[in-house]
Motif scaffolding. Structure first.
Motif, PDB file in Angstrom:
ATOM      1  N   GLY A 245       2.769 -16.985  -0.326  1.00  0.00           N
ATOM      2  CA  GLY A 245       1.630 -17.572  -1.020  1.00  0.00           C
ATOM      3  C   GLY A 245       1.655 -17.509  -2.527  1.00  0.00           C
ATOM      4  O   GLY A 245       0.736 -18.019  -3.168  1.00  0.00           O
ATOM      5  N   GLY A 246       2.650 -16.841  -3.134  1.00  0.00           N
ATOM      6  CA  GLY A 246       2.738 -16.813  -4.591  1.00  0.00           C
ATOM      7  C   GLY A 246       1.478 -16.287  -5.241  1.00  0.00           C
ATOM      8  O   GLY A 246       1.054 -15.146  -5.008  1.00  0.00           O
ATOM      9  N   LEU A 247       0.826 -17.124  -6.051  1.00  0.00           N
ATOM     10  CA  LEU A 247      -0.374 -16.721  -6.772  1.00  0.00           C
ATOM     11  C   LEU A 247      -1.536 -16.372  -5.846  1.00  0.00           C
ATOM     12  O   LEU A 247      -2.481 -15.696  -6.258  1.00  0.00           O
ATOM     13  CB  LEU A 247      -0.802 -17.842  -7.733  1.00  0.00           C
ATOM     14  N   ASP A 250      -1.922 -12.355  -2.022  1.00  0.00           N
ATOM     15  CA  ASP A 250      -2.775 -11.260  -1.568  1.00  0.00           C
ATOM     16  C   ASP A 250      -3.991 -11.788  -0.819  1.00  0.00           C
ATOM     17  O   ASP A 250      -4.422 -11.207   0.182  1.00  0.00           O
ATOM     18  CB  ASP A 250      -3.194 -10.365  -2.734  1.00  0.00           C
ATOM     19  N   LYS A 251      -4.543 -12.919  -1.284  1.00  0.00           N
ATOM     20  CA  LYS A 251      -5.704 -13.505  -0.622  1.00  0.00           C
ATOM     21  C   LYS A 251      -5.345 -14.011   0.769  1.00  0.00           C
ATOM     22  O   LYS A 251      -6.126 -13.862   1.724  1.00  0.00           O
ATOM     23  CB  LYS A 251      -6.276 -14.644  -1.470  1.00  0.00           C
ATOM     24  N   VAL A 252      -4.184 -14.619   0.896  1.00  0.00           N
ATOM     25  CA  VAL A 252      -3.734 -15.105   2.206  1.00  0.00           C
ATOM     26  C   VAL A 252      -3.539 -13.927   3.162  1.00  0.00           C
ATOM     27  O   VAL A 252      -3.938 -13.986   4.334  1.00  0.00           O
ATOM     28  CB  VAL A 252      -2.437 -15.924   2.068  1.00  0.00           C
ATOM     29  N   LYS A 263      -2.525  -6.164  -5.641  1.00  0.00           N
ATOM     30  CA  LYS A 263      -3.301  -7.327  -6.072  1.00  0.00           C
ATOM     31  C   LYS A 263      -2.471  -8.189  -7.008  1.00  0.00           C
ATOM     32  O   LYS A 263      -1.674  -7.682  -7.804  1.00  0.00           O
ATOM     33  CB  LYS A 263      -4.592  -6.886  -6.772  1.00  0.00           C
ATOM     34  N   ILE A 264      -2.664  -9.486  -6.891  1.00  0.00           N
ATOM     35  CA  ILE A 264      -2.019 -10.423  -7.814  1.00  0.00           C
ATOM     36  C   ILE A 264      -2.921 -10.623  -9.032  1.00  0.00           C
ATOM     37  O   ILE A 264      -4.095 -10.975  -8.898  1.00  0.00           O
ATOM     38  CB  ILE A 264      -1.754 -11.783  -7.141  1.00  0.00           C
ATOM     39  N   VAL A 265      -2.372 -10.358 -10.213  1.00  0.00           N
ATOM     40  CA  VAL A 265      -3.064 -10.623 -11.475  1.00  0.00           C
ATOM     41  C   VAL A 265      -2.263 -11.701 -12.203  1.00  0.00           C
ATOM     42  O   VAL A 265      -1.068 -11.523 -12.440  1.00  0.00           O
ATOM     43  CB  VAL A 265      -3.185  -9.351 -12.333  1.00  0.00           C
TER      44      VAL A 265
END
Length: 452
Positions: A245-247, A250-252, A263-265
């Motif tokens: 999912g790249g950016l 984490d949400k996926v 977490k992705i920042v």
């Protein structure tokens, strides 16, 4: 697996029945039609994310196992829309990475695999080389250490060169000493992703665009136990899922019950464009010696396949995960990043460097001053604001940049836990390493899901 063969047989029966009005099996047309439409949405493996890593991985697993039904779902209207299509286009050689690390191994392997693939497929590229230039005595010491690292990583044909040789390679460049990497190159990685997708489709794979995943659900079908739903209520079913999912990785992952960490920042890298009349001053890639105190490489000169030259990038917090301009703001995503303890700790650690990066973003002369350390002839009037990319930086809770691959799956014995593998971090240089990463991910899929 025989699912692809069975589906083709059913579709062939439907075709025969539909073309022969007198056929006895015409009465079965509605059922056959319903089955065939449903079968089009049922897969052995669905890859969520159509960036270069997801597309390369889907391609690799289908080439290994041509009997599988595999699909890629991508939320945008085309592949490689974000990181894969907004990078500098460099084919890296593996100089920077810790010897023995997975990143070092995959980058060097990816370099060789990429050039081999480009030659086989006639993908346009240029092997322009790279100079990593020390401009003062303090940097010379770090450069020597970096050279030893490049030798340990088996970077092909790398050399340590003096000021005279620097001038022979890059006549407008100033420096005391440099590492010369002749096999560093440039390519359009978005175009490369399209080539991967072409291979994938020719092997029988499906690509569903405009499919933004909103939910994963368990089904009652033991053959296709997972339903993947989009925000437009489209659905595909699958036996197994791989997410890249790249950016949004984490949400996926969180949609299936995984931890929110790492977490992705998002960090935006902004480039300047060199005046076309001055592009002759840059023949290949010119990079600074990285400062180990800071996490990013610093500004550099990058020629592009179209003949332009990009200067930069800086590194500033993006106010939106897919925010390519200062005006791109998503309040929810911004607050989510700012309140994350890992980001707060990192920001405090690099507060001085962060302020400098923001100043360079706002004031072009500050960025030009950095560029003049290497090519003094570059003036403020020679540059203009150019494109930007956003880097999906994974941060742990302590504020450390996650610099390795992160694979994850949910907890428990249900399908959402056991049949989904999340690739949550495929760190730079992901594009250069894409074919090598795809091999590693395919190996992992075969082991975890017992694919044979």
């Amino acid at each position: 697996m025989l699912s692809k063969t069975i589906d083709r047989s059913i579709l062939r029966l439907y075709s025969v029945a539909n073309s022969n009005p007198k056929a006895n099996n015409r009465a079965f047309l509605p059922a056959i039609r319903a089955y065939s439409e449903n079968a089009k949405r049922q897969y052995d493996l669905v890859v969520v994310g159509g960036g270069i890593v997801g597309t390369a991985s889907a391609r690799e697993i289908l080439l290994r196992h041509p009997s599988l039904k595999v699909a890629v779902v991508e939320k945008e209207h085309k592949l490689a829309f974000h990181q894969s299509g907004h990078n500098s286009g460099v084919i890296h050689a593996g100089i920077y990475y810790k010897p023995g690390s997975l990143k070092a191994k995959l980058c060097v392997e990816g370099l060789h695999l990429s050039y081999k693939y480009f030659d086989e497929k006639n993908v346009p590229y240029k092997k322009v080389g790279k100079l990593i230039v020390a401009t003062n005595e303090d940097e010379v010491g770090r450069l020597n250490d970096l050279y030893q690292r490049s030798l340990a990583n088996k970077v092909p044909d790398v050399e340590l060169v003096d000021a005279k040789r620097i001038k022979e390679i890059e006549p407008y460049c100033e420096g005391l000493k440099a590492i010369w990497s002749p096999h560093t190159g440039i390519v359009d990685w978005e175009l490369v992703t399209q080539y991967y997708a072409k291979d994938f489709k020719q092997a029988g794979g499906d690509i569903h665009l405009n499919f933004e995943v909103s939910k994963f659900e368990e089904t009652k079908d033991p053959n296709y136990p997972i339903a993947v739903r989009s925000n437009k209520n489209n659905t595909v079913q699958s036996k197994y899922i791989l997410t890249c999912g790249g950016l949004q990785s984490d949400k996926v992952a969180e949609l299936t019950g995984c931890s929110p960490l790492p977490k992705i920042v998002p960090f935006r890298g902004e480039y300047l464009l060199l005046n076309p009349a001055k592009c002759h001053m840059v023949k290949g890639n010119i990079y600074p010696v990285p400062d180990p105190r800071f996490p990013f490489l610093g500004v550099h000169f990058t020629p592009r396949m179209d003949g332009s030259v990009w200067l930069g990038p800086n590194a500033v917090l993006a106010f939106k995960r897919e925010g390519y301009k200062w005006s791109d703001i998503n309040v929810v995503e911004l607050i989510d990043a700012l309140k994350y303890p890992g980001f707060i700790k990192m920001a405090l650690k690099y507060v001085g460097a962060g302020m400098q990066e923001m100043a360079r973003s706002a004031f072009i002369p500050l960025q030009v001053k950095e560029l003049q350390k290497f090519i003094p002839d570059v003036q403020e009037y020679d540059v203009q604001r150019g494109p930007a990319g956003v880097r999906a930086q994974a941060l742990d809770i302590d504020g450390n940049l996650v610099d390795d691959f992160v694979f994850d799956h949910g907890k428990g014995d249900n399908a959402l836990a056991q049949n989904i593998l999340h690739c949550r971090n495929a760190p730079s240089p992901g594009a250069t390493s894409s074919l090598a990463i795809a091999k590693m991910i395919a190996d992992k899929l075969e082991t975890q899901f017992n694919i044979k």
